[in-house]
Write a protein that holds these residues in place. Structure first.
Motif, PDB file in Angstrom:
ATOM      1  N   GLY A   1      -2.357   3.576  -6.246  1.00 42.07           N
ATOM      2  CA  GLY A   1      -2.622   3.079  -5.804  1.00 42.07           C
ATOM      3  C   GLY A   1      -1.491   1.949  -4.614  1.00 42.07           C
ATOM      4  N   GLY A   2      -0.002   1.603  -5.228  1.00 46.34           N
ATOM      5  CA  GLY A   2       1.067   1.048  -4.826  1.00 46.34           C
ATOM      6  C   GLY A   2       0.113  -1.027  -5.788  1.00 46.34           C
ATOM      7  N   VAL A   3      -0.743  -0.538  -6.551  1.00 43.03           N
ATOM      8  CA  VAL A   3      -0.235  -1.669  -7.384  1.00 43.03           C
ATOM      9  C   VAL A   3       0.259  -1.819  -8.928  1.00 43.03           C
TER      10      VAL A   3
ATOM     11  N   ILE B   1      -9.942   3.514  -3.251  1.00 45.30           N
ATOM     12  CA  ILE B   1      -9.565   4.071  -2.145  1.00 45.30           C
ATOM     13  C   ILE B   1      -8.461   3.974  -2.282  1.00 45.30           C
ATOM     14  N   HIS B   2      -7.498   4.385  -1.422  1.00 43.41           N
ATOM     15  CA  HIS B   2      -6.025   3.476  -0.779  1.00 43.41           C
ATOM     16  C   HIS B   2      -5.165   3.783   1.103  1.00 43.41           C
ATOM     17  N   SER B   3      -5.472   3.723   0.855  1.00 47.67           N
ATOM     18  CA  SER B   3      -4.922   3.184   2.938  1.00 47.67           C
ATOM     19  C   SER B   3      -3.492   3.898   2.657  1.00 47.67           C
ATOM     20  N   ILE B   4      -3.143   4.919   3.227  1.00 52.98           N
ATOM     21  CA  ILE B   4      -2.245   5.339   3.307  1.00 52.98           C
ATOM     22  C   ILE B   4      -1.189   5.775   4.505  1.00 52.98           C
ATOM     23  N   ASN B   5      -2.266   5.703   5.640  1.00 51.37           N
ATOM     24  CA  ASN B   5      -1.608   5.638   6.927  1.00 51.37           C
ATOM     25  C   ASN B   5      -2.109   5.052   7.767  1.00 51.37           C
ATOM     26  N   SER B   6      -1.765   4.132   8.239  1.00 53.09           N
ATOM     27  CA  SER B   6      -2.916   3.120   9.562  1.00 53.09           C
ATOM     28  C   SER B   6      -3.027   3.751  10.791  1.00 53.09           C
ATOM     29  N   ARG B   7      -2.361   4.592  10.942  1.00 51.88           N
ATOM     30  CA  ARG B   7      -1.608   5.250  12.816  1.00 51.88           C
ATOM     31  C   ARG B   7      -1.388   6.769  12.946  1.00 51.88           C
ATOM     32  N   VAL B   8      -2.659   7.459  12.892  1.00 50.67           N
ATOM     33  CA  VAL B   8      -2.760   9.345  12.596  1.00 50.67           C
ATOM     34  C   VAL B   8      -3.634   9.445  14.095  1.00 50.67           C
ATOM     35  N   THR B   9      -2.587  10.395  15.259  1.00 46.10           N
ATOM     36  CA  THR B   9      -2.981  11.137  15.845  1.00 46.10           C
ATOM     37  C   THR B   9      -3.531  12.462  15.221  1.00 46.10           C
TER      38      THR B   9
ATOM     39  N   THR C   1       1.165  -1.471  -0.255  1.00 49.56           N
ATOM     40  CA  THR C   1      -0.014   0.267   0.089  1.00 49.56           C
ATOM     41  C   THR C   1       0.745   0.978   0.041  1.00 49.56           C
ATOM     42  N   LEU C   2      -0.189   2.374  -0.474  1.00 48.08           N
ATOM     43  CA  LEU C   2       0.730   3.311   0.316  1.00 48.08           C
ATOM     44  C   LEU C   2       0.777   4.523   1.173  1.00 48.08           C
TER      45      LEU C   2
ATOM     46  N   GLU D   1      -6.433  20.070  -3.353  1.00 46.74           N
ATOM     47  CA  GLU D   1      -5.282  19.914  -3.001  1.00 46.74           C
ATOM     48  C   GLU D   1      -5.204  18.927  -2.966  1.00 46.74           C
ATOM     49  N   ILE D   2      -4.210  18.257  -3.494  1.00 44.35           N
ATOM     50  CA  ILE D   2      -2.970  17.494  -3.449  1.00 44.35           C
ATOM     51  C   ILE D   2      -2.056  16.630  -2.283  1.00 44.35           C
ATOM     52  N   ILE D   3      -2.416  16.682  -1.624  1.00 47.41           N
ATOM     53  CA  ILE D   3      -1.166  16.009   0.011  1.00 47.41           C
ATOM     54  C   ILE D   3      -0.885  15.116  -0.088  1.00 47.41           C
ATOM     55  N   GLU D   4       0.761  15.883  -0.095  1.00 46.05           N
ATOM     56  CA  GLU D   4       1.880  15.021  -0.199  1.00 46.05           C
ATOM     57  C   GLU D   4       2.275  14.421   1.013  1.00 46.05           C
ATOM     58  N   PHE D   5       1.766  13.282   1.309  1.00 48.15           N
ATOM     59  CA  PHE D   5       2.063  12.673   2.467  1.00 48.15           C
ATOM     60  C   PHE D   5       2.834  11.965   3.110  1.00 48.15           C
ATOM     61  N   TRP D   6       4.061  11.696   1.709  1.00 47.99           N
ATOM     62  CA  TRP D   6       4.887  10.669   1.826  1.00 47.99           C
ATOM     63  C   TRP D   6       6.417  12.218   2.615  1.00 47.99           C
ATOM     64  N   LYS D   7       5.690  13.194   2.961  1.00 49.96           N
ATOM     65  CA  LYS D   7       7.026  13.910   3.114  1.00 49.96           C
ATOM     66  C   LYS D   7       6.137  14.274   4.158  1.00 49.96           C
ATOM     67  N   ARG D   8       6.942  15.080   5.001  1.00 46.01           N
ATOM     68  CA  ARG D   8       7.039  15.247   6.330  1.00 46.01           C
ATOM     69  C   ARG D   8       6.204  16.782   6.280  1.00 46.01           C
TER      70      ARG D   8
END
Length: 515
Positions: free
Chosen positions: A354-356, A453-461, A311-312, A490-497
């Motif tokens: 989506g990583g596929v 839809i795609h999973s990008i983070n399984s644990r977000v506070t 996954t992403l 807006e495309i959130i670049e979640f892989w960046k800080r």
């Protein structure tokens, strides 16, 4: 081809796009070119253990199963590959009988082919070569005869009525003898001659007894388990090595039937040396059902899982894997992937897929065509966006083919998510509280498996939500690219800080517990 010469046209590009299309297929020669998403995946799949192989469409389940089958064939080990899509919608228990018939047909085919075919028989050994000589032909023939009888028996059972009332008529014949003395009258006088003639009179009586029984297909299958196992052990002994029963795309069966089918197959093959390898989509499947007795196979006890979903959430790993797959395809065409696709487009391709792997290759092929039409020097972000939008119809078609139950509920949930992301928040990501015990959470998981839809983070506070954990998801790019009115999303670049911090905003919460 050097970077200064790169243009999205020419014979090399033509060969590359053809190779991309072939690689996106899950069967045929391309299926044997399995690239591991994680080290040790293939070794685990080839081990003597039952496995549930999870993965979204296009994640490589079929390629892995086909690769495992090729290994079995080269080692002359018994195997059966069953595409479960052909049994889509079939009712239980007929679906179990049908799958069992095809399994026996596969094994019988192996006995008359892969087990005994000489290595120089090129009409049989086309792209692979056996690693050892033919097995004992006479033993294979005897086993084949047994299995042919099972197939005939199962076909008769398949076409019989289940739970039919069967009457048998039993006839009994009883015999009864009778004797009498004969007195003769002579000249009007009665004279007993003392001669008694015995007359035997046979009286016949016919009694009929009606016996009534019910035909149960399941009971018939259960009664045959021991006989089937004996033959299957003989098949494994002939090969001198264990074998695999490969059930691909189990999710096509009705969910209520899946535990029953897996339960029977698990009991049937237990102790025979044949191992189950089942490819399926996690949230479209049911493999265990509690009851008295319980049905199915239990993860950790009866079966282990192999998860092919990259996954992403592991963005860098997914990107590295997808580029490696693409480079492997490009190596056949003298194309440099890094020159052909600019850095921004590579990131956008990862997001769009989506990583596929299959989606990555399919969208890339369409992106190359778009860039060529525009006369571009290479594939850029705009080309990928347009190609991703065009790919949406393929995903929709697969959605309607894959979802047998609950289709309307899933479509409505997707529309709510699209409205939330595109109209309300103007962002491509949203949050769902972790372990939320509602139908929303389950539907979101199913939409992930359907690649909408795609999973990008399984644990977000989340700020202002102390003590609560959320899961982050991204709406598939195909749902909003290519439309002018949605280009301000807006495309959130979640892989960046910086993007990771943006995920912590409470405004992105789509569903959570009511306080």
């Amino acid at each position: 081809m050097t970077s200064s010469e790169v243009r999205v046209t020419g014979p090399e590009i033509d060969r590359f796009t053809v190779a991309l299309e072939e690689a996106a297929r899950s069967t045929g020669p391309a299926a044997n070119k399995f690239i591991e998403p994680a080290a040790g995946t293939l070794a685990r799949a080839l081990s003597n253990r039952n496995h549930l192989i999870f993965g979204r469409r296009g994640s490589g389940k079929t390629s892995l199963l086909q690769k495992a089958r090729s290994e079995m064939m080269m080692n002359r080990c018994p195997n059966a590959y069953i595409d479960m899509e052909k049994f889509k919608g079939h009712a239980y228990p007929d679906v179990l009988i049908s799958v069992l018939i095809e399994t026996f047909e596969n094994i019988e085919s192996w006995l008359t082919g892969g087990a005994i075919a000489p290595a120089n028989k090129t009409s049989f050994w086309q792209r692979i070569k056996p690693r050892r000589g033919p097995l004992k032909r006479s033993v294979a023939a005897n086993l084949s005869t047994d299995i042919e009888s099972y197939i005939k028996e199962l076909n008769n059972l398949l076409h019989a009525y289940d739970d039919a009332e069967i009457q048998s008529l039993k006839k009994e014949e009883n015999q009864q003898d009778s004797a009498s003395n004969l007195d003769l009258g002579l000249l009007g006088k009665s004279v007993n001659l003392g001669t008694s003639r015995s007359r035997s009179a046979r009286a016949l009586s016919l009694e009929e007894a009606h016996e009534t029984a019910r035909r149960s297909k399941i009971d018939a299958l259960h009664r045959r388990v021991i006989a089937y196992q004996k033959t299957l052990r003989g098949v494994v002994e002939l090969s001198g090595g264990n074998g695999f029963i490969l059930l691909d795309d189990m999710y096509y069966l009705k969910r209520t039937s899946q535990p029953e089918v897996l339960d029977y197959f698990h009991r049937l093959f237990k102790g025979t040396g044949l191992w189950l390898k089942v490819g399926t989509i996690r949230h479209r499947s049911s493999w265990y059902k509690n009851g008295d007795p319980p049905l199915g196979i239990k993860l950790g006890d009866d079966v282990e899982e192999i998860d092919l979903d990259l996954t992403l959430e592991k963005y860098k790993t997914a990107k590295r894997f997808l580029i490696q797959v693409t480079e492997n395809v490009a190596s056949q065409s003298d194309v440099d992937v890094h020159d052909l696709i600019n850095e921004g487009a590579r990131d956008r391709l990862v997001l769009a897929s989506g990583g596929v792997a299959r989606d990555f290759l399919s969208i890339l092929r369409k992106s190359v065509a778009v860039a060529a039409d525009q006369g571009a020097r290479n594939v850029g972000v705009a080309s990928v966006n347009q190609a991703a939008g065009e790919h949406e119809s393929s995903k929709r078609d697969e959605f309607h083919r894959d979802v047998l139950d609950g289709q309307r509920e899933l479509e409505e949930e997707l529309e709510r998510i699209k409205t939330f992301c595109l109209a309300t928040r103007k962002k491509n990501c949203f949050l769902v509280e972790k372990d939320l015990t509602t139908d929303i959470h389950e539907r979101v998981k199913e939409l992930v498996d359907l690649r909408l839809i795609h999973s990008i983070n399984s644990r977000v506070t989340v700020r202002h939500r102390p003590g609560r954990i959320y899961e982050a998801y991204m709406l598939d790019i195909s749902q909003y690219t290519g439309e002018r009115k949605r280009r301000n999303v807006e495309i959130i670049e979640f892989w960046k800080r910086t993007g990771s911090e943006k995920l912590r905003g409470a405004s992105l919460i789509f569903a959570e517990r009511v306080s």
